[in-house]
Write a protein that holds these residues in place. Structure first.
Motif, PDB file in Angstrom:
ATOM      1  N   LEU A 111       0.938  -1.322  -0.083  1.00 26.81           N
ATOM      2  CA  LEU A 111       0.430  -0.159  -0.498  1.00 26.81           C
ATOM      3  C   LEU A 111       0.506   1.076  -0.181  1.00 26.81           C
ATOM      4  O   LEU A 111       1.178   2.317  -0.590  1.00 26.81           O
ATOM      5  N   GLY A 112       2.220   0.951   0.678  1.00 22.65           N
ATOM      6  CA  GLY A 112       2.632   2.665   0.602  1.00 22.65           C
ATOM      7  C   GLY A 112       3.653   2.773  -0.375  1.00 22.65           C
ATOM      8  O   GLY A 112       3.630   3.308  -0.655  1.00 22.65           O
ATOM      9  N   PHE A 113       4.020   1.898  -1.567  1.00 26.34           N
ATOM     10  CA  PHE A 113       4.981   1.320  -2.451  1.00 26.34           C
ATOM     11  C   PHE A 113       3.424   2.331  -3.844  1.00 26.34           C
ATOM     12  O   PHE A 113       3.988   3.147  -4.563  1.00 26.34           O
ATOM     13  N   TRP A 114       1.929   2.068  -2.941  1.00 22.65           N
ATOM     14  CA  TRP A 114       0.961   2.633  -4.343  1.00 22.65           C
ATOM     15  C   TRP A 114       0.872   4.165  -4.072  1.00 22.65           C
ATOM     16  O   TRP A 114       0.851   4.439  -4.488  1.00 22.65           O
ATOM     17  N   ARG A 115       0.841   4.162  -2.460  1.00 24.66           N
ATOM     18  CA  ARG A 115       1.117   5.231  -2.798  1.00 24.66           C
ATOM     19  C   ARG A 115       2.076   6.519  -3.090  1.00 24.66           C
ATOM     20  O   ARG A 115       1.833   7.743  -4.037  1.00 24.66           O
ATOM     21  N   LEU A 116       3.506   5.676  -2.676  1.00 23.46           N
ATOM     22  CA  LEU A 116       4.382   6.257  -3.693  1.00 23.46           C
ATOM     23  C   LEU A 116       4.395   6.420  -5.002  1.00 23.46           C
ATOM     24  O   LEU A 116       5.224   7.570  -5.555  1.00 23.46           O
ATOM     25  N   TYR A 117       3.856   6.014  -5.480  1.00 25.00           N
ATOM     26  CA  TYR A 117       3.711   5.348  -7.263  1.00 25.00           C
ATOM     27  C   TYR A 117       2.252   6.648  -7.821  1.00 25.00           C
ATOM     28  O   TYR A 117       3.205   7.427  -8.926  1.00 25.00           O
ATOM     29  N   LEU A 118       1.567   6.676  -7.325  1.00 21.96           N
ATOM     30  CA  LEU A 118       0.072   7.565  -7.653  1.00 21.96           C
ATOM     31  C   LEU A 118       0.168   9.135  -6.803  1.00 21.96           C
ATOM     32  O   LEU A 118      -0.017   9.834  -8.025  1.00 21.96           O
ATOM     33  N   GLY A 119       1.130   9.454  -6.303  1.00 20.56           N
ATOM     34  CA  GLY A 119       1.735  11.085  -6.031  1.00 20.56           C
ATOM     35  C   GLY A 119       1.016  11.543  -5.203  1.00 20.56           C
ATOM     36  O   GLY A 119       0.399  10.954  -4.011  1.00 20.56           O
ATOM     37  N   PRO A 120      -0.270  11.906  -5.747  1.00 21.86           N
ATOM     38  CA  PRO A 120       0.071  12.638  -6.720  1.00 21.86           C
ATOM     39  C   PRO A 120       1.024  14.509  -6.491  1.00 21.86           C
ATOM     40  O   PRO A 120       1.454  15.187  -7.792  1.00 21.86           O
ATOM     41  N   THR A 121       1.876  14.721  -5.582  1.00 19.83           N
ATOM     42  CA  THR A 121       2.458  16.079  -5.680  1.00 19.83           C
ATOM     43  C   THR A 121       3.925  15.361  -4.944  1.00 19.83           C
ATOM     44  O   THR A 121       3.621  14.239  -4.072  1.00 19.83           O
ATOM     45  N   LEU A 122       4.760  15.536  -4.524  1.00 21.14           N
ATOM     46  CA  LEU A 122       5.717  15.427  -4.076  1.00 21.14           C
ATOM     47  C   LEU A 122       5.885  14.707  -2.746  1.00 21.14           C
ATOM     48  O   LEU A 122       6.592  14.136  -1.703  1.00 21.14           O
ATOM     49  N   PRO A 123       5.480  16.174  -2.147  1.00 16.69           N
ATOM     50  CA  PRO A 123       5.091  15.709  -0.174  1.00 16.69           C
ATOM     51  C   PRO A 123       4.187  14.842   0.198  1.00 16.69           C
ATOM     52  O   PRO A 123       4.787  13.917   0.441  1.00 16.69           O
ATOM     53  N   ASP A 124       3.597  14.041  -0.869  1.00 13.83           N
ATOM     54  CA  ASP A 124       2.413  12.819  -0.139  1.00 13.83           C
ATOM     55  C   ASP A 124       3.321  11.843  -1.116  1.00 13.83           C
ATOM     56  O   ASP A 124       3.603  10.577  -0.537  1.00 13.83           O
ATOM     57  N   ARG A 125       4.584  11.340  -1.965  1.00 14.62           N
ATOM     58  CA  ARG A 125       5.700  10.718  -1.634  1.00 14.62           C
ATOM     59  C   ARG A 125       6.349  11.392  -0.788  1.00 14.62           C
ATOM     60  O   ARG A 125       7.260   9.892  -0.290  1.00 14.62           O
ATOM     61  N   VAL A 126       6.680  12.228  -0.262  1.00 12.01           N
ATOM     62  CA  VAL A 126       7.378  11.988   1.194  1.00 12.01           C
ATOM     63  C   VAL A 126       7.008  11.620   1.941  1.00 12.01           C
ATOM     64  O   VAL A 126       7.584  10.497   2.886  1.00 12.01           O
ATOM     65  N   VAL A 127       5.095  12.007   2.748  1.00 16.74           N
ATOM     66  CA  VAL A 127       5.016  11.541   3.049  1.00 16.74           C
ATOM     67  C   VAL A 127       5.454   9.686   3.639  1.00 16.74           C
ATOM     68  O   VAL A 127       5.137   8.723   4.174  1.00 16.74           O
ATOM     69  N   ALA A 128       4.609   9.579   1.862  1.00 16.98           N
ATOM     70  CA  ALA A 128       4.980   7.876   1.653  1.00 16.98           C
ATOM     71  C   ALA A 128       6.234   6.672   2.364  1.00 16.98           C
ATOM     72  O   ALA A 128       6.583   5.784   2.658  1.00 16.98           O
ATOM     73  N   LEU A 129       7.406   7.291   1.466  1.00 11.18           N
ATOM     74  CA  LEU A 129       8.663   7.524   1.671  1.00 11.18           C
ATOM     75  C   LEU A 129       9.141   7.355   3.873  1.00 11.18           C
ATOM     76  O   LEU A 129       9.261   5.928   4.401  1.00 11.18           O
ATOM     77  N   GLU A 130       7.786   7.859   4.337  1.00 14.93           N
ATOM     78  CA  GLU A 130       8.485   7.635   5.667  1.00 14.93           C
ATOM     79  C   GLU A 130       7.562   7.259   6.701  1.00 14.93           C
ATOM     80  O   GLU A 130       8.652   5.950   7.626  1.00 14.93           O
ATOM     81  N   LEU A 131       6.686   6.693   5.675  1.00 17.37           N
ATOM     82  CA  LEU A 131       6.033   5.545   6.360  1.00 17.37           C
ATOM     83  C   LEU A 131       6.494   3.780   6.450  1.00 17.37           C
ATOM     84  O   LEU A 131       6.641   2.933   6.353  1.00 17.37           O
ATOM     85  N   ILE A 132       7.262   4.003   4.951  1.00 15.24           N
ATOM     86  CA  ILE A 132       7.383   2.866   4.415  1.00 15.24           C
ATOM     87  C   ILE A 132       9.248   2.697   5.254  1.00 15.24           C
ATOM     88  O   ILE A 132       9.504   2.017   5.202  1.00 15.24           O
ATOM     89  N   ALA A 133       9.811   3.356   5.709  1.00 14.13           N
ATOM     90  CA  ALA A 133      11.109   4.008   6.207  1.00 14.13           C
ATOM     91  C   ALA A 133      10.478   2.460   8.067  1.00 14.13           C
ATOM     92  O   ALA A 133      11.005   1.794   8.363  1.00 14.13           O
TER      93      ALA A 133
END
Lengths: 91, 131
Positions: free
Chosen positions: A19-41
């Motif tokens: 699910l985290g990688f799904w949000r990382l792929y979807l985006g839609p903006t850069l801050p959303d991807r940073v949030v996904a990266l933090e959850l993945i950590a």
């Protein structure tokens, strides 16, 4: 019973990782991807916890500690970049 | 008994992580996603590290697990605040059904400093209570 608990924890974490990688792929903006990266950590810290318990290799807890601090530094770096010089989303 | 408690903490922690990931995918805008992932994610990781500390019952392992939990609790709110602030300045669109954006127009675009709301400035200028 204990083995089942470890398997269940691994399965739940794996679904969360997808699910985290799904949000990382979807985006839609850069801050959303940073949030996904933090959850993945955080998820990786959970994986390390399960692995330490199932294998008994306690030195891996140090890896989790370093990972927590590195994820924090990455998030702060992204936030600084966005605030100082990032492109705006609404123009 | 130790194994039972450890398994309980592991499964509950993993379940909270999964709630965080579900929130990350399902929530409609950036502040809500931050809200879901930061709190539930840190709680899940912390519970799993508590499971590690319980399982080994060793002083060194417990100290390192407590250090991991401490770092998570210290850094996650700061990182979430920084990302949310940066996202607001970058202009990330809010949810379409958002009722009010209290910060709209209060931030200086150049210096990123926050101004007081105009009503407060008025009422402090003249001491008459506003009707």
């Amino acid at each position: 019973m204990f083995e089942i608990a470890i398997i269940v924890a691994n399965v739940l974490l794996s679904i969360s990782l997808v699910l985290g990688f799904w949000r990382l792929y979807l985006g839609p903006t850069l801050p959303d991807r940073v949030v996904a990266l933090e959850l993945i950590a955080s998820l990786t810290i959970g994986f390390i916890a399960v692995y330490v318990i199932s294998s008994g290799r306690t030195p891996f807890i140090d890896v989790a500690m370093v990972l927590a601090l590195t994820a924090f530094l990455a998030a702060i770096g992204f936030a600084r970049y966005l605030e100082k010089g990032g492109h705006r989303e609404d123009d | 008994m130790i194994e039972l408690i450890t398994g309980f903490f592991l499964v509950i922690g993993a379940a909270f992580m999964m709630v965080a990931a579900l929130g990350l995918v399902r929530m409609p805008d950036l502040p809500m996603r931050l809200h879901a992932t930061t709190k539930a994610g840190v709680l899940g990781a912390g519970l799993m590290m508590v499971g590690v500390a319980v399982y080994f019952g060793d002083g060194g392992v417990t100290a390192r697990a407590v250090a991991v939990i401490g770092f998570l609790l210290l850094t996650a709110p700061v990182a979430a605040h920084a990302i949310g602030r940066a996202g607001y300045f970058v202009g990330v669109p809010l949810w379409e059904h958002t009722r009010s954006d209290e910060l709209k127009g209060r931030y200086d675009d150049k210096t990123h400093t926050l101004a007081s709301p105009p009503e407060m400035n008025e009422s402090s200028a003249d001491d008459e209570p506003r009707r």
